[in-house]
Design a protein around this motif. Structure first.
Motif, PDB file in Angstrom:
ATOM      1  N   TYR A  50      10.539  28.387 -13.643  1.00 40.49           N
ATOM      2  CA  TYR A  50       9.500  28.802 -12.717  1.00 40.49           C
ATOM      3  C   TYR A  50       9.827  30.181 -12.143  1.00 40.49           C
ATOM      4  CZ  TYR A  50       7.577  24.088 -12.732  1.00 40.49           C
ATOM      5  OH  TYR A  50       7.005  22.896 -13.118  1.00 40.49           O
ATOM      6  N   ALA A  51       9.093  31.180 -12.616  1.00 36.16           N
ATOM      7  CA  ALA A  51       9.283  32.520 -12.076  1.00 36.16           C
ATOM      8  C   ALA A  51       8.915  32.562 -10.601  1.00 36.16           C
ATOM      9  CB  ALA A  51       8.438  33.527 -12.858  1.00 36.16           C
ATOM     10  N   VAL A  52       7.918  31.753 -10.222  1.00 34.52           N
ATOM     11  CA  VAL A  52       7.480  31.757  -8.831  1.00 34.52           C
ATOM     12  C   VAL A  52       8.588  31.257  -7.907  1.00 34.52           C
ATOM     13  CG1 VAL A  52       6.474  29.430  -8.963  1.00 34.52           C
ATOM     14  CG2 VAL A  52       5.622  31.060  -7.277  1.00 34.52           C
ATOM     15  N   VAL A  53       9.382  30.296  -8.362  1.00 37.14           N
ATOM     16  CA  VAL A  53      10.495  29.806  -7.552  1.00 37.14           C
ATOM     17  C   VAL A  53      11.531  30.904  -7.365  1.00 37.14           C
ATOM     18  CG1 VAL A  53      12.378  28.137  -7.436  1.00 37.14           C
ATOM     19  CG2 VAL A  53      10.117  27.432  -8.258  1.00 37.14           C
ATOM     20  N   ASP A  54      11.805  31.639  -8.454  1.00 32.63           N
ATOM     21  CA  ASP A  54      12.791  32.718  -8.348  1.00 32.63           C
ATOM     22  C   ASP A  54      12.302  33.828  -7.426  1.00 32.63           C
ATOM     23  OD1 ASP A  54      14.628  31.533 -10.122  1.00 32.63           O
ATOM     24  OD2 ASP A  54      13.400  32.155 -11.808  1.00 32.63           O
ATOM     25  N   ARG A  55      11.007  34.158  -7.521  1.00 37.36           N
ATOM     26  CA  ARG A  55      10.472  35.180  -6.615  1.00 37.36           C
ATOM     27  C   ARG A  55      10.551  34.705  -5.170  1.00 37.36           C
ATOM     28  NH1 ARG A  55       6.532  35.750 -10.783  1.00 37.36           N
ATOM     29  NH2 ARG A  55       5.051  34.465  -9.614  1.00 37.36           N
TER      30      ARG A  55
ATOM     31  N   ASN B  95       0.801  -1.223   0.000  1.00 40.31           N
ATOM     32  CA  ASN B  95       0.000   0.000   0.000  1.00 40.31           C
ATOM     33  C   ASN B  95       0.833   1.272   0.000  1.00 40.31           C
ATOM     34  OD1 ASN B  95      -2.460  -1.430   0.061  1.00 40.31           O
ATOM     35  ND2 ASN B  95      -2.367  -1.622   2.280  1.00 40.31           N
ATOM     36  N   LEU B  96       1.823   1.344   0.903  1.00 37.91           N
ATOM     37  CA  LEU B  96       2.584   2.585   1.044  1.00 37.91           C
ATOM     38  C   LEU B  96       3.579   2.799  -0.092  1.00 37.91           C
ATOM     39  CD1 LEU B  96       3.288   2.841   4.874  1.00 37.91           C
ATOM     40  CD2 LEU B  96       1.355   3.678   3.547  1.00 37.91           C
ATOM     41  N   MET B  97       4.245   1.736  -0.521  1.00 38.62           N
ATOM     42  CA  MET B  97       5.236   1.907  -1.584  1.00 38.62           C
ATOM     43  C   MET B  97       4.628   2.438  -2.874  1.00 38.62           C
ATOM     44  SD  MET B  97       8.139  -1.083  -1.250  1.00 38.62           S
ATOM     45  CE  MET B  97       9.021  -0.379  -2.637  1.00 38.62           C
ATOM     46  N   PRO B  98       3.518   1.884  -3.361  1.00 37.21           N
ATOM     47  CA  PRO B  98       2.911   2.460  -4.574  1.00 37.21           C
ATOM     48  C   PRO B  98       2.472   3.912  -4.380  1.00 37.21           C
ATOM     49  CG  PRO B  98       2.056   0.261  -4.175  1.00 37.21           C
ATOM     50  CD  PRO B  98       2.831   0.645  -2.952  1.00 37.21           C
ATOM     51  N   LEU B  99       1.946   4.230  -3.195  1.00 32.82           N
ATOM     52  CA  LEU B  99       1.518   5.593  -2.913  1.00 32.82           C
ATOM     53  C   LEU B  99       2.705   6.550  -2.953  1.00 32.82           C
ATOM     54  CD1 LEU B  99      -0.639   7.615  -1.974  1.00 32.82           C
ATOM     55  CD2 LEU B  99      -0.140   6.937   0.384  1.00 32.82           C
ATOM     56  N   MET B 100       3.798   6.156  -2.313  1.00 33.15           N
ATOM     57  CA  MET B 100       4.988   6.997  -2.303  1.00 33.15           C
ATOM     58  C   MET B 100       5.586   7.109  -3.701  1.00 33.15           C
ATOM     59  SD  MET B 100       8.346   6.640   0.149  1.00 33.15           S
ATOM     60  CE  MET B 100       7.330   6.715   1.604  1.00 33.15           C
ATOM     61  N   PHE B 101       5.601   6.010  -4.416  1.00 32.25           N
ATOM     62  CA  PHE B 101       6.152   6.006  -5.776  1.00 32.25           C
ATOM     63  C   PHE B 101       5.373   6.975  -6.660  1.00 32.25           C
ATOM     64  CE2 PHE B 101       6.737   4.105 -10.039  1.00 32.25           C
ATOM     65  CZ  PHE B 101       8.124   4.073 -10.081  1.00 32.25           C
ATOM     66  N   ALA B 102       4.055   6.930  -6.569  1.00 37.63           N
ATOM     67  CA  ALA B 102       3.221   7.821  -7.379  1.00 37.63           C
ATOM     68  C   ALA B 102       3.455   9.283  -7.000  1.00 37.63           C
ATOM     69  CB  ALA B 102       1.750   7.453  -7.199  1.00 37.63           C
ATOM     70  N   ALA B 103       3.560   9.559  -5.701  1.00 40.24           N
ATOM     71  CA  ALA B 103       3.781  10.930  -5.239  1.00 40.24           C
ATOM     72  C   ALA B 103       5.116  11.468  -5.743  1.00 40.24           C
ATOM     73  CB  ALA B 103       3.721  10.980  -3.717  1.00 40.24           C
ATOM     74  N   ILE B 104       6.148  10.621  -5.716  1.00 44.78           N
ATOM     75  CA  ILE B 104       7.472  11.053  -6.175  1.00 44.78           C
ATOM     76  C   ILE B 104       7.454  11.346  -7.679  1.00 44.78           C
ATOM     77  CG2 ILE B 104       9.831  10.227  -6.579  1.00 44.78           C
ATOM     78  CD1 ILE B 104       9.691   8.877  -3.844  1.00 44.78           C
ATOM     79  N   ILE B 105       6.812  10.490  -8.450  1.00 44.70           N
ATOM     80  CA  ILE B 105       6.725  10.726  -9.895  1.00 44.70           C
ATOM     81  C   ILE B 105       6.041  12.059 -10.186  1.00 44.70           C
ATOM     82  CG2 ILE B 105       5.630   9.937 -12.033  1.00 44.70           C
ATOM     83  CD1 ILE B 105       6.090   7.097 -11.151  1.00 44.70           C
ATOM     84  N   ILE B 106       4.927  12.311  -9.495  1.00 44.81           N
ATOM     85  CA  ILE B 106       4.200  13.575  -9.712  1.00 44.81           C
ATOM     86  C   ILE B 106       5.081  14.764  -9.357  1.00 44.81           C
ATOM     87  CG2 ILE B 106       2.263  14.965  -8.880  1.00 44.81           C
ATOM     88  CD1 ILE B 106       0.716  12.312  -8.516  1.00 44.81           C
ATOM     89  N   ALA B 107       5.796  14.668  -8.226  1.00 43.03           N
ATOM     90  CA  ALA B 107       6.655  15.771  -7.795  1.00 43.03           C
ATOM     91  C   ALA B 107       7.783  16.024  -8.790  1.00 43.03           C
ATOM     92  CB  ALA B 107       7.223  15.464  -6.413  1.00 43.03           C
ATOM     93  N   ILE B 108       8.402  14.967  -9.293  1.00 42.16           N
ATOM     94  CA  ILE B 108       9.500  15.118 -10.261  1.00 42.16           C
ATOM     95  C   ILE B 108       8.993  15.759 -11.546  1.00 42.16           C
ATOM     96  CG2 ILE B 108      11.162  13.882 -11.699  1.00 42.16           C
ATOM     97  CD1 ILE B 108      11.335  11.779  -9.464  1.00 42.16           C
ATOM     98  N   VAL B 109       7.856  15.282 -12.020  1.00 44.01           N
ATOM     99  CA  VAL B 109       7.289  15.827 -13.257  1.00 44.01           C
ATOM    100  C   VAL B 109       6.959  17.303 -13.095  1.00 44.01           C
ATOM    101  CG1 VAL B 109       5.301  15.728 -14.818  1.00 44.01           C
ATOM    102  CG2 VAL B 109       6.429  13.615 -14.084  1.00 44.01           C
TER     103      VAL B 109
ATOM    104  N   MET C 126       8.337  19.437 -11.068  1.00 44.83           N
ATOM    105  CA  MET C 126       9.526  20.266 -10.909  1.00 44.83           C
ATOM    106  C   MET C 126      10.289  20.440 -12.212  1.00 44.83           C
ATOM    107  SD  MET C 126      12.804  19.968  -8.369  1.00 44.83           S
ATOM    108  CE  MET C 126      13.971  21.336  -8.343  1.00 44.83           C
ATOM    109  N   PHE C 127      10.541  19.319 -12.910  1.00 45.20           N
ATOM    110  CA  PHE C 127      11.414  19.396 -14.086  1.00 45.20           C
ATOM    111  C   PHE C 127      10.656  19.420 -15.416  1.00 45.20           C
ATOM    112  CE2 PHE C 127      14.214  17.433 -10.852  1.00 45.20           C
ATOM    113  CZ  PHE C 127      15.221  18.383 -10.860  1.00 45.20           C
ATOM    114  N   ARG C 128       9.441  18.912 -15.415  1.00 47.08           N
ATOM    115  CA  ARG C 128       8.645  18.820 -16.637  1.00 47.08           C
ATOM    116  C   ARG C 128       9.486  18.244 -17.787  1.00 47.08           C
ATOM    117  NH1 ARG C 128       5.459  24.376 -17.401  1.00 47.08           N
ATOM    118  NH2 ARG C 128       7.377  25.256 -16.551  1.00 47.08           N
TER     119      ARG C 128
END
Length: 793
Positions: free
Chosen positions: A387-392, A229-243, A245-247
């Motif tokens: 990301y202009a928002v990151v720079d601000r 349960n937790l590993m798939p949830l964490m894996f999905a969250a990490i993929i979303i976060a990476i995408v 950030m870096f697109r």
């Protein structure tokens, strides 16, 4: 002059295909040990083989017999008027009792129905089952059974509740040591039997299941539950976060490869050495998953920043490697040191957790300087997300910190002092049943059992008579009976099983069941005769070997307890030992033991061990920082924001929770190695600005913010989010550890982005020699900030 890291980066670019496939193949080869991968959820894995309480329990088991058991608790549905003393309910109990003998490794089944009821018949001693045939009982017989059951010390608060509305069927099993699968199979067989009984009698009774065998199965279920349960949830969250950030498709692929290969290497290596996954170390893959991408994020952040500034792919790779290699190396060393100090823990599963995570962190670093840059040297890389928002965000933080530096430097230590008082208020406590979530079947069944029948917590003693057949000595029977009476007078004790009660009952039977004779025999010879007659009258499976040693020179006393905390457990144990010291003959007893005693001591000793581990980690990391920054002052100053997070986090824990258990006790040492990563990355960029760009502290802080603040924030979101996901675990050890670690990481980020730069500006102010320096924030419009000498002063 070309530096070593620049030369390495250029070599890697030239050999990118070889490095890419070589790193993947080597990782997979190290993962071949996964074919030996296994689980071990036996409660004994929490303890070293030479742990004093383990040795005491092993000695008790060798003298008598093992006490691992499954306890079924039967209660009538709908509040039946006669409670368990209803014919149909007793029929269900008897069927469960009879069929329980066929469970794997069952050597004894104890219940109300087969309780060996003894009575006198002239000069004969008659022993029969208390309830031989429920269907044949008339109302008078039922009343008699109720009267006997609710007055018999061997039953009440052990196999029958005081109100007669719950009854136990206890199945003692002789399980082989070291075979977790067998224990789990035995527990599952018991669950199958329970369900079969309920299929037929479910409209009449409820059946709950607890005991140490069931607890081992529950531990195994928790491991599987977390991994599925937790590993798939964490894996999905990490993929979303990476995408987000870096697109970038290839950045996502690269980081996921580093993450997966790090887990494979860590688990493969330890499995090769026979290390099994246990309930605490089951969180290791989740930890590695979050830690593994931290280095890669820093590397890719500067790589894509350079690409957006128009650098070629090769130049961007070289620049990112030059600026990140040593900070990444240092953070890996610090992280590995922090986790390896867990080898100081008194509980072996935390050794495994620390070592596996340290291996994973090292593997992630190596893959981040081989596989990841090699992949980036091959695939298209336009520039990643802007990301202009990151720079601000980073600009605002930089200017705010510089302007308010004196206030910030004063406020954070003051907050830490206040919360430090709450941290001192944390109680060192644990309840091992509460390692499981409230909706866990084992926990709910166990809590029902402790509230309505008996306790699964216990104290056990071996009480020695000093000679063969010495247990028949009147003086011996009197003092062990007195000890049992003292235990019964304690509010924490539910039931005491002691041999002197058996002798009292036989003495009463052999004197026409006269209640006045419910005392121990006054003559040794009489007691021996009674004991021989009693043993000869017992049916198969009901001998006294669970209470008496072979030479009849010692007996076992077992006290069943309420739901006690570890502090309450240790207090009762000390009180019991003190009574024995004052009242029992010298060398006539062993100290208290039981799984409960073992767990109550491990949490206390582990706190002391991890305090030393934290101090060692602090010393080693201090030396590493001083050597890396080539400055004693900078090294020591950078430690301050790494010490305060644990104080603040434990202060918040003391304010809102107030209890520190076995798992939470390792957090300070473990997180010290993680939170120092942010400090290293920020301070290294600050020193680069001061030493190589000749910036003032203010401008160097701006430079550090521009180059690292976004990456630090992102990695903390990943790390904190990953450990927060652990807080969703159904295993409280992992949940508490995950939550406190997440809190510590967030506090550490706040300190590293506010307190550390403010401290650096306040302590190391100087005038620069450079007239002007351009700090490139790299926002969407491509603008930059020009910092002049006047501004920097």
């Amino acid at each position: 002059m070309v530096t070593m890291t620049e030369a390495y980066a250029k070599w890697l670019i030239r050999n990118r295909w070889t490095v890419l496939f070589g790193s993947i193949l080597l990782s997979l080869a190290m993962g071949l040990g996964l074919r030996y991968f296994s689980f071990d959820a036996d409660y004994r894995v929490f303890f070293k083989a030479d742990y004093p309480q383990v040795l005491a329990l092993d000695s008790l088991h060798r003298t008598y017999s093992k006490s691992d058991s499954v306890l079924f608790v039967v209660s009538p549905r709908g509040g039946a008027r006669d409670g368990v003393f209803d014919r149909d309910v007793l029929a269900a109990v008897k069927e469960l009792t009879d069929r329980a003998w066929s469970l794997p490794f069952a050597v004894r089944v104890e219940s109300l129905t087969n309780f060996q009821y003894s009575r006198a018949a002239g000069d004969d001693l008659i022993i029969t089952d208390l309830v031989p045939d429920p269907a044949a009982l008339d109302d008078a017989a039922l009343r008699h059974i109720r009267e006997v059951a609710l007055s018999e010390p061997g039953l009440i608060n052990r196999l029958v509740s005081t109100d007669g509305h719950a009854v136990g069927v206890n199945v003692i099993m002789a399980l082989p040591d070291g075979d977790n699968a067998v224990v789990v199979d035995a527990a599952h067989a018991a669950t199958t039997l329970r369900n079969e009984i309920l299929d037929y009698h479910g409209d009449l009774v409820e059946i709950r299941q607890t005991g140490m065998v069931s607890m081992t199965a529950a531990f195994t279920d928790v491991i599987v539950d977390d991994m599925t349960n937790l590993m798939p949830l964490m894996f999905a969250a990490i993929i979303i976060a990476i995408v987000l950030m870096f697109r970038s498709f290839w950045a996502t692929v690269g980081l996921l490869l580093v993450m997966q290969m790090s887990i494979i290497v860590a688990l493969g290596v330890v499995s090769l050495f026979g290390v099994a996954l246990t309930p605490p170390s089951a969180s290791t893959p989740n930890m590695i998953m979050t830690l593994a991408i931290a280095d890669g994020v820093h590397f890719l952040t500067l790589f894509y920043r350079a690409r957006r500034r128009g650098r070629s792919r090769e130049d961007a790779l070289v620049e990112s490697m030059r600026l990140n290699f040593w900070p990444m190396f240092l953070t890996t060393v610090a992280t590995a040191l922090g986790f390896m100090t867990m080898n100081f823990s008194d509980s072996p599963p935390f050794h495994d957790l620390g070592n596996m995570t340290a291996i994973g962190a090292v593997a992630a670093f190596l893959l981040s300087i081989t596989l990841l840059p090699a992949l980036m040297a091959i695939v298209p890389s336009r520039g990643g997300a802007e990301y202009a928002v990151v720079d601000r965000y980073t600009r605002f933080l930089a200017e705010f910190t510089i302007r308010r530096r004196r206030i910030i430097v004063a406020v954070f230590p003051a907050v830490a002092v206040v919360l430090g008082f709450f941290a001192l208020g944390n109680q060192l406590d644990d309840r091992f049943v509460e390692y499981f979530s409230p909706d866990n079947a084992f926990r709910s069944d166990t809590e029902y059992t402790m509230e309505n029948l008996t306790g699964i917590y216990s104290l056990e003693f071996s009480l020695r008579a000093g000679a063969d057949d010495g247990i028949a000595e009147p003086h011996y029977l009197q003092w062990i009976g007195a000890f049992a009476d003292w235990l019964r007078s304690q509010p924490e004790v539910l039931h005491v099983s002691v041999f002197s009660d058996v002798m009292k009952r036989i003495n009463r039977n052999m004197n026409a069941d006269d209640p006045a004779y419910y005392v121990v025999p006054t003559e040794r010879s009489t007691a021996l005769q009674y004991l021989l007659l009693y043993e000869m009258s017992l049916p198969y499976g009901f001998d006294l070997n669970t209470q008496i040693d072979v030479g009849k020179s010692a007996t076992r006393l077992t006290a069943s307890l309420k739901n006690l905390s570890t502090v309450e457990m240790r207090n009762l144990e000390r009180a019991a030992n003190a009574w024995l010291d004052a009242n029992a003959p010298a060398d006539s007893y062993s100290e208290a033991t039981s799984p409960t005693v073992m767990f109550s001591h491990i949490s206390e000793t582990n706190i002391r061990a991890m305090l030393g581990a934290t101090l060692l980690a602090l010393a080693l990391i201090s030396l590493a920082l001083i050597a890396a920054f080539r400055s004693v002052a900078i090294g020591l100053v950078s430690l301050i924001p790494n010490l305060l997070p644990a104080v603040i986090a434990f202060g918040l824990w003391g304010l809102f929770v107030g209890e520190v258990g076995l798992a939470v006790s390792i957090v300070s040492a473990m997180t010290l190695g993680i939170i120092v990563d942010d400090t290293i990355h920020f301070t290294s960029k600050y020193l680069h600005g001061v030493r190589y760009l000749d910036l003032s502290p203010e401008a160097a802080v701006r430079y550090a913010y521009a180059n690292v603040a976004g990456a630090l924030t992102f990695t903390t979101i990943i790390l904190g989010g990953g450990f927060f996901v652990l807080s969703l675990s159904s295993f409280a050890m992992n949940a508490d550890m995950g939550l406190l670690t997440a809190i510590t990481l967030v506090v550490a980020l706040i300190l590293d982005l506010l307190f550390l730069p403010a401290l650096l500006v306040c302590l190391f102010a100087r005038r620069p020699t450079a007239e002007a320096v351009v700090i490139e924030w790299g926002d969407r419009k491509g603008t930059s900030v020009v910092v002049t000498k006047g501004e920097m002063s």
